[in-house]
Design a protein around this motif. Structure first.
Motif, short mmCIF file in Angstrom:
data_model
loop_
_atom_site.label_atom_id
_atom_site.label_comp_id
_atom_site.label_asym_id
_atom_site.label_seq_id
_atom_site.Cartn_x
_atom_site.Cartn_y
_atom_site.Cartn_z
N HIS A 172 0.83 -1.20 0.00
CA HIS A 172 0.00 0.00 0.00
C HIS A 172 0.86 1.25 0.00
O HIS A 172 2.07 1.22 0.26
N THR A 173 0.22 2.35 -0.32
CA THR A 173 0.74 3.69 -0.11
C THR A 173 -0.07 4.30 1.01
O THR A 173 -1.30 4.26 0.99
N SER A 176 -3.56 6.82 0.79
CA SER A 176 -3.75 7.29 -0.58
C SER A 176 -5.18 7.72 -0.85
O SER A 176 -5.46 8.35 -1.87
N TYR A 177 -6.09 7.40 0.06
CA TYR A 177 -7.49 7.79 -0.09
C TYR A 177 -7.74 9.26 0.23
O TYR A 177 -8.80 9.79 -0.06
N PRO A 181 -2.57 12.95 -0.34
CA PRO A 181 -1.94 11.84 0.37
C PRO A 181 -0.57 12.21 0.94
O PRO A 181 -0.10 13.35 0.81
N HIS A 226 -9.75 5.76 -4.80
CA HIS A 226 -9.11 5.26 -3.58
C HIS A 226 -10.08 5.47 -2.43
O HIS A 226 -10.71 6.53 -2.33
N HIS A 251 -7.69 9.80 -8.01
CA HIS A 251 -6.34 10.25 -8.34
C HIS A 251 -5.91 9.70 -9.70
O HIS A 251 -6.40 8.64 -10.13
N PHE A 266 0.52 5.27 -9.46
CA PHE A 266 -0.08 5.61 -8.16
C PHE A 266 -1.36 4.79 -7.95
O PHE A 266 -2.47 5.31 -7.95
N ASN A 268 -2.52 1.05 -5.56
CA ASN A 268 -2.05 0.07 -4.59
C ASN A 268 -3.19 -0.86 -4.20
O ASN A 268 -4.36 -0.45 -4.17
N THR A 272 -6.82 1.25 -3.51
CA THR A 272 -7.37 1.53 -4.83
C THR A 272 -8.51 0.56 -5.11
O THR A 272 -8.35 -0.65 -4.93
N ASN A 316 6.18 8.57 -0.06
CA ASN A 316 4.97 7.81 -0.31
C ASN A 316 4.41 8.04 -1.71
O ASN A 316 3.51 7.32 -2.15
N ARG A 317 4.92 9.04 -2.41
CA ARG A 317 4.50 9.27 -3.78
C ARG A 317 5.18 8.30 -4.73
O ARG A 317 4.73 8.11 -5.86
#
Length: 348
Positions: A172-173, A176-177, A181, A226, A251, A266, A268, A272, A316-317
């Motif tokens: 995961h990132t 990201s939601y 983020p 996300h 995104h 972008f 995950n 996502t 995290n990007r």
């Protein structure tokens, strides 16, 4: 203070070494929906020589004695010894933002941040962006900006991931939601097993670069949804809290880093949900391919092994990650995370 005393006296937390990091869930802690803010990445202000982060001898240009830098792969991941994050000047922090963006993940050994007052960690995070307060998971009591990762050997994740699935990885990132983020992110170890409990990182910049020009062109303009809903419902079903209502954000599938100008994937598997405008089977097929590209290619990944006092800093990007829930001894995996938010992702 009653909640803190209650948490510290909880038999479940009796073996926690750093008591100020006892996990706290306060059901009365509520926050309004996040509003957009203007973010300017600190890497824009960095001296590209990195002389304030990685000091060198003025004559030889060699790193000064005691500072060691080891690239774990040619393009992704670096380990640093002899640099104390808590002592960096603002110029050094700017260079840290740039260095982490360039390398994706930087592992700093022998750090003292966990021994400092919690305000030191909070102020560090605020330098890199707006502090994120997690909507459902535990934080340090009185310091909601300090997110806590707390895993016992027989907690729910072991049961769910190890007994019901063939892998414990959850790539995961972070958050990201959110509409904006996470960017430059810090994770520090407090307690860990002697072996196991590592963190995997994968490079979504190089994943994107592996694609053919025609495939890159097909991804142009695509967006994905996300969502935090499943995370929120899962946390509350296990006795967690809801500090904010669950959110969803759309995104771009490919985003551009504001400093390096590199493009990355972008998406995950944890947050996502689907490609906007695609039918379910189409979305599942495309996302499945992208997930496999990122998570199943060992030549895009590093494995960060935790040592006492380690802090990992990642962008995290660019980097997706997963804990590895593989240890067998009766011990804790206890970490703290500082998660500054960054800009809203853009494709170009």
């Amino acid at each position: 203070m009653w909640l803190l005393r209650k948490a510290k006296s909880n038999p479940r937390f009796a073996n926690i070494k750093y008591k100020k990091f006892v996990p706290s869930w306060n059901a009365n802690e509520k926050y309004e929906p996040l509003e957009d803010f203007e973010h300017v990445d600190r890497g824009h202000f960095a001296n590209k020589s990195l002389e304030n982060l990685l000091p060198r001898d003025a004559t030889t240009q060699e790193l000064i004695p005691g500072v060691e830098v080891l690239n774990l792969t040619p393009k992704f991941g670096t380990e640093v010894r002899g640099v104390q994050i808590s002592q960096l000047s603002n110029a050094g922090k700017d260079e840290l933002a740039l260095f982490v963006a360039q390398r994706g993940v930087v592992i700093f050994r022998d750090q003292d941040l966990r021994d400092q007052p919690l305000e030191v960690s909070e102020n560090l995070g605020r330098y890199f962006g707006r502090p994120h307060i997690h909507p459902s998971d535990p934080t340090a009591y009185g310091h909601p900006e300090v997110f806590l990762v707390y895993r016992e050997q027989h907690d729910y994740q072991f049961e769910e991931l190890c007994n019901q699935r063939t892998t414990s990885t959850t790539w995961h990132t972070d958050v990201s939601y959110e509409r904006q983020p996470a960017g430059t992110t810090f994770l520090g170890i407090l307690q860990q097993p002697k072996s196991g409990g590592d963190t995997l990182y994968a490079d979504t910049v190089q994943a994107y670069e592996r694609l053919s020009p025609a495939f890159k062109q097909r991804l142009e303009g695509l967006t994905a949804l996300h969502s935090s809903q499943e995370q929120a419902y899962g946390a509350q079903s296990r006795g967690g809290v809801g500090r904010r209502a669950p959110v969803q954000s759309i995104h771009p599938v490919v985003r551009t880093h504001p400093v390096t100008k590199q493009k990355s994937l972008f998406v995950n598997p944890e947050f996502t949900r689907h490609i906007v405008g695609f039918k379910k089977e189409e979305s599942d097929y495309l996302l499945g391919f992208l997930y496999d590209l990122i998570t199943k290619n060992g030549d895009l990944q590093i494995r960060a092994r935790w040592e006492d006092g380690t802090i990992t800093v990642w962008d995290n990007r660019r980097a997706v990650h997963s804990a590895v829930l593989d240890w067998e001894e009766e011990t804790l995996r206890h970490c703290f995370r500082i998660t500054p938010q960054a800009e809203k992702p853009v494709e170009n």
